[in-house]
Design an enzyme around this catalytic site. Sequence first.
Site, PDB file in Angstrom:
ATOM      1  N   ASP A   1       0.688  -1.157   0.202  1.00  0.00           N
ATOM      2  CA  ASP A   1       0.177  -0.016  -0.218  1.00  0.00           C
ATOM      3  C   ASP A   1       0.801   1.353  -0.010  1.00  0.00           C
ATOM      4  OD1 ASP A   1      -2.019  -1.908   0.233  1.00  0.00           O
ATOM      5  OD2 ASP A   1      -2.810  -0.846   2.140  1.00  0.00           O
TER       6      ASP A   1
ATOM      7  N   HIS B   1       3.688  -2.358   3.413  1.00  0.00           N
ATOM      8  CA  HIS B   1       3.730  -0.924   2.484  1.00  0.00           C
ATOM      9  C   HIS B   1       5.211  -0.650   1.930  1.00  0.00           C
ATOM     10  CE1 HIS B   1       0.608  -0.381   5.843  1.00  0.00           C
ATOM     11  NE2 HIS B   1       0.235   0.304   5.025  1.00  0.00           N
TER      12      HIS B   1
END
Length: 261
Positions: free
Chosen positions: A72, A217
């Site tokens: 993400d 991430h």
Amino acid sequence: MSRVAILVVAGGVLLALVMGSGPVNSPRANSPESAPRAPAIAAIKQPKAPTDPKPTKKVNCRRAKCVALTFDDGPVSQTTEVLSALRQRGARATFFVLGNEAVHNAKLLRRMVREGNVVGNHSWDHAMFTRLSSAAIRREVQRTQRVITAATGTTNNPVRVPYGENDARIRGAVTRSVHAPTVLWSVDPLDWKYRNSATVWRNVMRAVRPGAIVLLHDIHPTTRAAVPRIIRSLQARGYVLVTVPELFNGHLKAGRTYFRR
Ligand code: ZN
């Protein structure tokens, strides 16, 4: 001798890929404007297929032990480190991108798709949707979708709402914005909090189960550094690393929310 054998196997895998493109997120399958011209496009693109770097063949996650890594908040230029690690190990992942980053990284988005990964929609600027009007949510999602489509040709990409905020009003606003599923996660190693590659790796390996969706991430150097080891360890345990649509054998439904297979 063995080199020749490896080349033949690699050629077989590439051929299998060309034959079996997935129904979800495929630019040609989902792009209505390209449909009438599909045969001509296929005829032009086919000669390029042998050099396509897509590393692995189609997987049936009803039988195989599958896991979906998701990344993400990017892409950032260093997302190439994650892409290379995936490609080297024949793995794929899903990248939930921010529109305001993706707009400067069209090449990266194209590489993601070219190498068999899926691009997802993580809003324009990571706003808290609980604080936005439904119209503002719609703008966040649609603006990002337009950037993804312009770069890759894919449409109705899976959505991951920022912070996983997914109440009924937000779900309704997202569903009215794009005809796409919402994808959350079942494994969260808290990589944004533990900026330590060994900790991130350990947290993933402790919590992972067949059918899991893992939240990572790619903006954090410590996470990117952990990715090769995470891939190796999962594969050593027999996991096949797939995209989210592959995890569900292409049967994700628009408007529904998914946490794991
Ligand atoms: Zn995020």
